[in-house]
Design an enzyme around this catalytic site. Structure first.
Site, PDB file in Angstrom:
ATOM      1  CB  SER A  23      43.525  60.527  38.181  1.00 20.64           C
ATOM      2  OG  SER A  23      44.168  61.302  37.205  1.00 20.64           O
ATOM      3  CB  THR A 155      44.729  12.997  48.412  1.00 19.42           C
ATOM      4  OG1 THR A 155      44.244  11.796  49.028  1.00 19.42           O
ATOM      5  CG2 THR A 155      46.021  12.689  47.680  1.00 19.42           C
ATOM      6  CG  HIS A 156      40.312  13.724  49.284  1.00 19.19           C
ATOM      7  ND1 HIS A 156      39.324  14.199  48.446  1.00 19.19           N
ATOM      8  CD2 HIS A 156      40.957  12.758  48.583  1.00 19.19           C
ATOM      9  CE1 HIS A 156      39.361  13.531  47.293  1.00 19.19           C
ATOM     10  NE2 HIS A 156      40.356  12.656  47.352  1.00 19.19           N
ATOM     11  CB  SER A 277      46.066  36.976  72.289  1.00 20.40           C
ATOM     12  OG  SER A 277      44.909  37.371  73.003  1.00 20.40           O
ATOM     13  CE  LYS A 283      45.200  32.610  70.461  1.00 23.00           C
ATOM     14  NZ  LYS A 283      44.629  31.531  69.693  1.00 23.00           N
ATOM     15  CD  GLU A 290      45.555  33.733  61.234  1.00 24.48           C
ATOM     16  OE1 GLU A 290      44.618  33.060  61.640  1.00 24.48           O
ATOM     17  OE2 GLU A 290      46.094  34.608  61.924  1.00 24.48           O
TER      18      GLU A 290
HETATM   19  N1  ARG Z   1      43.958  61.188  34.085  1.00 28.72           N
HETATM   20  C1  ARG Z   1      43.639  60.542  32.857  1.00 28.72           C
HETATM   21  C2  ARG Z   1      43.762  59.027  33.049  1.00 28.72           C
HETATM   22  O1  ARG Z   1      44.167  58.648  34.095  1.00 28.72           O
HETATM   23  C3  ARG Z   1      44.581  60.968  31.797  1.00 28.72           C
HETATM   24  C4  ARG Z   1      44.029  60.899  30.402  1.00 28.72           C
HETATM   25  C5  ARG Z   1      43.017  61.893  30.241  1.00 28.72           C
HETATM   26  N2  ARG Z   1      42.657  62.133  28.887  1.00 28.72           N
HETATM   27  C6  ARG Z   1      41.528  62.790  28.608  1.00 28.72           C
HETATM   28  N3  ARG Z   1      41.289  62.958  27.360  1.00 28.72           N
HETATM   29  N4  ARG Z   1      40.731  63.201  29.517  1.00 28.72           N
HETATM   30  O2  ARG Z   1      43.449  58.218  32.207  1.00 28.72           O
END
Ligand code: ARG
Length: 460
Positions: A23, A155-156, A277, A283, A290
């Site tokens: 992560s 409205t509408h 554009s 334009k 948007e």
């Molecule tokens: N990278 C993990 C998370 O984002 C951290 C916690 C991980 N804990 C574990 N027991 N694997 O949640």
């Protein structure tokens, strides 16, 4: 370097698995919170006699060095290090040696990740609140400048009754006010410290969770360790508040788009918020409005993502929960940026008086006012409604407006006009007659602005 848990394993992960499992690509933005959490933890450990004062000092100095090196870009991490928590701990141990190995005493990554995310949550939601407050101030300011400026009320999406620009803007003020209140409410529930929950059941060490709460600025420690590592509902509450608010942004943006269209021409969006554009030289497109209208889609997606990730997961921590961060980060970034852009745009948008006036003269906007006046002259409302309906039909046939009708025309529509008269059907007259609480009369909208300003000034 081998993994922090290498003891139990015969071999490491395949590269492709390490990538999938990691992560760090997205949770590195938690590094400041991770370091703050670790500093509070080790401070408490040393006060409790679990590590020595000099070990604590070495750890804190090491962590501060890591903080600096991440900030300057000197320290970069790899997927092999999995997440920001392990990457920082591993680096600390490599830099300061044995003392670094004591940092994780009485702590698990399960409570560590939660304390990091909650700290990040509390900090980032504060900046979103600030952006919302800025937006509210812009709305109040623009409303104050426009308490007497008329606008077609729909409205509408059909001409309904005249209103003022201030009144319309104050409607959005109320919506964003509730968004602020929802976010403050979510923050008050999230403001608890999960640190010390351990993996799921607390710890055998004599830690002081009240002390780490105080050091980190949380209201109190969370009550139950298992809940602390399992709960993600504060993020879901946030995503739901963000979704509602982005829906408001999207509605406002849509009004800017159609108000700016060649058909309406109610406003002119500042050049700085438009694009041209590549092919059509004439334009000027309201792209930013948007984009604001469309951004809500990803935030709804973030909410549904996390609700779905959490569904059916057993107590306590499961790796599924790693999927909580990207939707939360995405919603934070999107909501914050959208509110700031919307505020800047509204601040610079010009209302086109003559064009709005042109629209006000069509669509029989005074119809309700005429019916109300007949009621005041003694006719029951249902009958008055029908009489004015007939007036509209008559005018449509003659391609004229109420004000073009002579007494003979009125009598031809209904005999009641032998004795009854028409009220002031000027748009200003219609607006300023709506003095009921919450109505669009200038005096009443000024009251709404005052109440709104007083509320806004008291937010903290
Ligand atoms: N990278 C993990 C998370 O984002 C951290 C916690 C991980 N804990 C574990 N027991 N694997 O949640």
């Amino acid at each position: 370097m081998a993994n922090l848990w290498a003891g139990r394993f015969e071999k490491g992960m395949d590269d492709i698995v390490a990538e999938f499992n990691a992560s760090i690509g997205f949770d590195k933005r938690l590094y400041n919170c991770d370091i703050d959490g670790s500093i509070a933890h080790v401070t408490m450990l040393s006060e409790a006699g679990i590590v020595t004062a000099s070990e604590k000092d070495d750890i804190i100095a090491g962590l501060e060095g890591i903080r600096k090196d991440i900030a300057s870009g000197k320290l970069v991490f790899t997927a092999r290090q999995e997440d920001i928590h392990m990457a920082i701990e591993e680096t600390l141990i490599a830099r300061i040696g044995d003392a670094g190995k004591k940092l994780h005493t009485a702590r698990s990554r399960n409570d560590q990740v939660q304390v990091d995310v909650r700290l990040y949550f509390m900090r980032e939601t504060m900046t979103i609140l600030e952006a919302l407050v800025r937006l509210e101030n812009v709305l109040l300011e623009r409303a104050l400048q426009n308490t007497d400026e008329l606008l077609v009320g729909f409205t509408h999406l059909q001409h309904a009754q005249p209103v003022t620009i201030a009144f319309h803007l104050m409607a959005y003020f109320q919506m964003f006010r509730r968004d602020i209140e929802r976010l403050m409410d979510a923050r008050s529930r999230a403001n608890k410290n999960p640190l010390g929950a351990g993996a799921l059941g607390g710890t055998t060490f004599n830690i002081n969770r009240h002390r780490t709460s105080e050091l980190l600025g949380f209201d109190a420690p969370t009550e139950n360790a298992m809940d602390s590592v399992s709960d993600r509902d504060y993020i879901i509450e946030f995503l739901s508040a963000a979704s509602i608010s982005m829906m408001h942004v999207s509605r406002f943006a849509e009004e800017l788009v159609y108000w700016n269209s060649s058909e309406f021409k109610y406003i002119s969006i500042d050049d700085g918020f438009c694009t041209g554009s590549s092919m059509m030289p004439q334009k000027k497109n309201p792209d930013i409005a948007e984009l604001l209208r469309g951004k809500v889609g990803r935030v709804y997606g973030d909410l549904i993502t996390l609700l779905t990730v959490m569904k059916g997961t057993p107590m306590s921590f499961n790796k599924d929960f790693q999927e909580d961060k990207e939707p939360m980060f995405d919603a934070i970034d999107t909501w914050k940026a959208s509110i700031s852009i919307l505020a800047a745009m509204i601040n610079k948008t010009e209302f086109r008086r003559e064009e709005i006036d042109r629209h006000l003269s069509s669509g029989f906007l005074a119809a309700t006012d005429i019916a109300d006046s007949l009621v005041r002259q003694g006719i029951p409302f249902r009958e008055a409604h029908e009489i004015v309906g007939k007036m509209v039909k008559y005018c449509e046939k003659k391609s004229c407006d109420f004000t073009d009708l002579k007494r003979e025309d009125l009598i031809a529509v209904d005999g009641c006009f032998e004795t009854m008269s028409l009220p002031d059907v000027s748009m200003k007259g219609c607006v300023n007659a709506r003095t009921s609480f919450g109505g669009t009369a200038a005096s009443e909208v000024k009251r709404q602005i005052e109440v709104g300003a007083a509320w806004l000034a008291n937010i903290h």
